[in-house]
Scaffold this motif. Sequence first.
Motif, PDB file in Angstrom:
ATOM      1  N   THR B 636      -3.148 -24.116 -11.111  1.00 56.04           N
ATOM      2  CA  THR B 636      -3.441 -24.302  -9.698  1.00 56.04           C
ATOM      3  C   THR B 636      -2.131 -24.145  -8.936  1.00 56.04           C
ATOM      4  OG1 THR B 636      -5.069 -25.927 -10.339  1.00 56.04           O
ATOM      5  CG2 THR B 636      -4.516 -25.824  -8.009  1.00 56.04           C
ATOM      6  N   ILE B 668      -9.862 -25.734  -0.681  1.00 52.83           N
ATOM      7  CA  ILE B 668     -10.049 -25.333  -2.071  1.00 52.83           C
ATOM      8  C   ILE B 668     -11.203 -24.344  -2.176  1.00 52.83           C
ATOM      9  CG2 ILE B 668      -9.093 -27.481  -2.981  1.00 52.83           C
ATOM     10  CD1 ILE B 668     -11.842 -28.458  -3.531  1.00 52.83           C
ATOM     11  N   ASP B 672     -13.492 -23.892  -7.695  1.00 54.17           N
ATOM     12  CA  ASP B 672     -12.745 -25.102  -8.046  1.00 54.17           C
ATOM     13  C   ASP B 672     -13.525 -26.347  -7.664  1.00 54.17           C
ATOM     14  OD1 ASP B 672     -10.647 -23.705  -9.054  1.00 54.17           O
ATOM     15  OD2 ASP B 672      -9.486 -23.702  -7.200  1.00 54.17           O
ATOM     16  N   GLY B 706      -8.220 -21.264  -8.131  1.00 48.27           N
ATOM     17  CA  GLY B 706      -6.909 -21.661  -8.634  1.00 48.27           C
ATOM     18  C   GLY B 706      -5.807 -21.640  -7.591  1.00 48.27           C
ATOM     19  N   SER B 707      -6.201 -21.461  -6.341  1.00 48.19           N
ATOM     20  CA  SER B 707      -5.190 -21.436  -5.286  1.00 48.19           C
ATOM     21  C   SER B 707      -5.654 -22.385  -4.194  1.00 48.19           C
ATOM     22  CB  SER B 707      -5.079 -20.003  -4.774  1.00 48.19           C
ATOM     23  OG  SER B 707      -4.585 -19.982  -3.469  1.00 48.19           O
TER      24      SER B 707
END
Lengths: 137, 736
Positions: B636, B668, B672, B706-707
């Motif tokens: 992340t 998010i 996620d 993931g970001s």
Amino acid sequence: MVGPLLKGLRITFTHLFKPAFTVKYPYEKLDVHPRWRGKHVLKVDEEGREKCCYCGLCEAVCPANAIRIYGEEAPPEKSDVGKIAAIYEIDYRRCIFCGFCEEACPRGAIVLTPYYELAEPEREKLLRTKEDLLEKR
Amino acid sequence: MGMVKVTIDGITVEVPENATILQAAMKAGVDIPYFCYHPYLKPAGLCRMCLVEVEGMPKLAPACVTQVRDGMVVRTNTERVKKVREGIVEFQLLHHPLDCPICDQAGECYLQDITFRYGRATSRFVDEKELYPTKFYGPLIVHEQSRCILCKRCVRFCTEVLNGADWNVYWRAAHSLIGSYESDKVANYFTCNLVEVCPVGAITSRLYRYKTRIWKLEFTRSVCEHCEMGCSLDLGVRENQLFKIKHRMADPSPWICDKGYYAFDYVNHAERILYPLARQENKMVSVEVEDAVSSIADKLKNYGEGEVAFILSPSLCLEDAAAVSSMAKAVKGLVDYRVYGEDYLPVKGNVSDIEDVESAKAVLVVGGDVAVSHPVLALSILKAKNAGAKVGVLSAHDIFLGERVDVFSLLPAGSEEPLIKELLDGNVDAIPDLSDEERSCLKDMLSGELLLVAGVRASSALRAAIYSRSKEKGWKYLFLDRGCNAKGLYSAGAYSEGVGEILNRVKEGKVKALVVAGVDLFNTYPNGSLVKEALESAEFLVVMDLFFHDTAMYSDFFLPITSFAEDGGSVVDLFWRVRRRNPAMQPKGLSRPVRDWLALIGEAMGADVDSQGQVAETGWDPLQAKAELLEVKGNTVALVEHAFYRSARYASWCSRFSEVAESPCAYISEDDAKALGVSDGDKVLVSGKGGKFEFVAKVREGQPKGSIVIDAGFDRFPVTLLLNGSWVAPVELRKA
Ligand code: SF4
Ligand code: SF4
Ligand code: SF4
Ligand code: SF4
Ligand code: SF4
Ligand code: FES
């Protein structure tokens, strides 16, 4: 030459035995006219809410620049329109009791009363704040 | 364009053939009253206040929407026009509460003025007025629905300038009401323009609400200090307190943003430090100016070459920067202004003013959220779009502009720069999450005339890539900097090897004395632990600022400085124009500008401090950049960005403005969110290098897996502890 002098003295002596025009202030006080322009009062309505809504007209019209106001939002129990003066000051070092402020006020909030005993030992005390001006119920 | 002759009330003027009667009348100096006309919005013809008599036309014509003809004869002073004006005013007042004594618009209200000049003294309406309740839309604006005259200026601003916002007309006909459909909060960064365009007191500012009356304020024209656009602002001061900001001059744009309009009340804040302070046995005590100055001078004199460093805010004025530079030279010290850890310096773009942006054929924004860093530039880009330009936004974080343009993709925070580099190399397919249509549009943009805007996050390496590619392709480019005067600080030579380098040297004990002016490093430098270590190991620390912030906690001396409202300095704006600020009020307490403090200290040290700043002819050449493109790997990866309502200077001391952003958010991705089992509004925990922080989750469509993007700038919320010199870092994300 002595004639006019005696004439004057006669007037003086006759007045000695007439009742006086003056009163023994401060032990005795004169009645003043109900519309006498003396110290201001900031009115409250029947429910105790402040009438002044800081429209600023009295402040703007005052020829002596004696009024200083800042406003704020107010809850309904303090004002029927939600706005009151946060600071309301009248500087009696400047006020000339012209009554323009009363005349300008759209809500009948500022009124001059016959109360005239405004003298103070210190000049600073002539600056009266909202607490002092607000009508007590 | 052809010119035509028009006669208005006997005055003949020559105007362009597409002008309206109203514009011709303005040129002729004939007053035609209006409500709904606005010089920067399209004419709407809604209020009918501008009706005039035109020779040859049987009915009266609305001047704001009627185009002129050659030889047209217009009369505004006839009985018929007078009567109609009286009628319109009477209609407008039918249900108008006329509570001018309370209304904040009184004194600058179109309805008041027009009623006074053109209305009748009495109304024939005897029924009860239909009144509506007051609506509060968040901490910034309030809508008094009854006072609205339905001119739709505010709605037109939202549709024409913002390209759509949640603000429109509800209901119909006599029951029409203006408002927001969905929310009781309007937060689109530009709400202040609604206040400014509303001709009556229907939309007003909550910050100014009821505080004073407009005629008690004295206005001074100055320049905004929150970003490089340098919007011209009028500061309204009464008794040395700043109460209101107005935007009366359309320079550089007819619109401004909420930062400039609302984030000023820190100037009057009770917590402002107005006297010099010195540390005595671990307590800060107030000291005399002379004592403070002579002690600081004595201390600084004892340090050798390279042992003193100055860190300044990029928003100090040019003169202050010049003074700091010359002081640094005198003590052979270091100086830098890049407090956000930037590794670049200002590059001169080949765009000379805002009209160049507005007339661009295609605009591509990369590496930053323009609407946060340079809000009004975002509006200019939208204006270009409305004039037919293709606009693309490729960035790891974007709130306002992206959803209004042709090509938009949220890039993964860790690989944003390599992806953009690939795109510049011609590989359009590298950009994820684009539709075919967007892809071909992007291809077109890259093959034609293009304006590339590099946001404040773009590193020096990315800037170098953009610069060289633009030169090669003949594109235009615009490089944005943080702070409001980075170009001025660069001009004054107030830079060395970066603030990070200075902090490292302080930590290692090479730099012993540090002077920090106008900035709280804990809020700005993307490595909270380095700041802490450096400040702890500094032998001597002088802080010059308005407030006793976290950095000041470590100081040995605190000198109070003036705010932008009290100081007349110059700033260099985005287009390298020098803009002068005018002091609108007296300095509070013993505060004085940085340059004055330095002049005093310099005098005591026997050094000459020169505060004459010259604007640099050329910018920095990005091709000198040595660094690599920023790439961060991890399961992340978080990008930390100041939320708009926390990005203004001294936002923590701006009451209403900072309240809009209630709590820090984490944006998010849907994937996620599903994996963690959180939904919008749940709490998430982000942990990393220097701590654990709780955020409110915002699940965002298009956010790459993931970001994440997390908000910074909140009080007692030092998220910079998660970072290590850049604004992107690997973190761990959990459900709280
Ligand atoms: S009475 Fe006249 S001078 Fe006194 S406060 Fe009122 S307006 Fe001002
Ligand atoms: S004119 Fe009346 S309502 Fe207005 S500010 Fe003065 S006292 Fe208050
Ligand atoms: S909008 Fe204008 S006319 Fe209406 S109450 Fe306010 S000041 Fe008076
Ligand atoms: S709120 Fe103001 S700007 Fe909007 S339609 Fe009403 S009067 Fe016009
Ligand atoms: S765009 Fe920038 S300069 Fe203009 S008002 Fe907003 S913050 Fe200030
Ligand atoms: S100004 Fe012409 S109709 Fe409103």
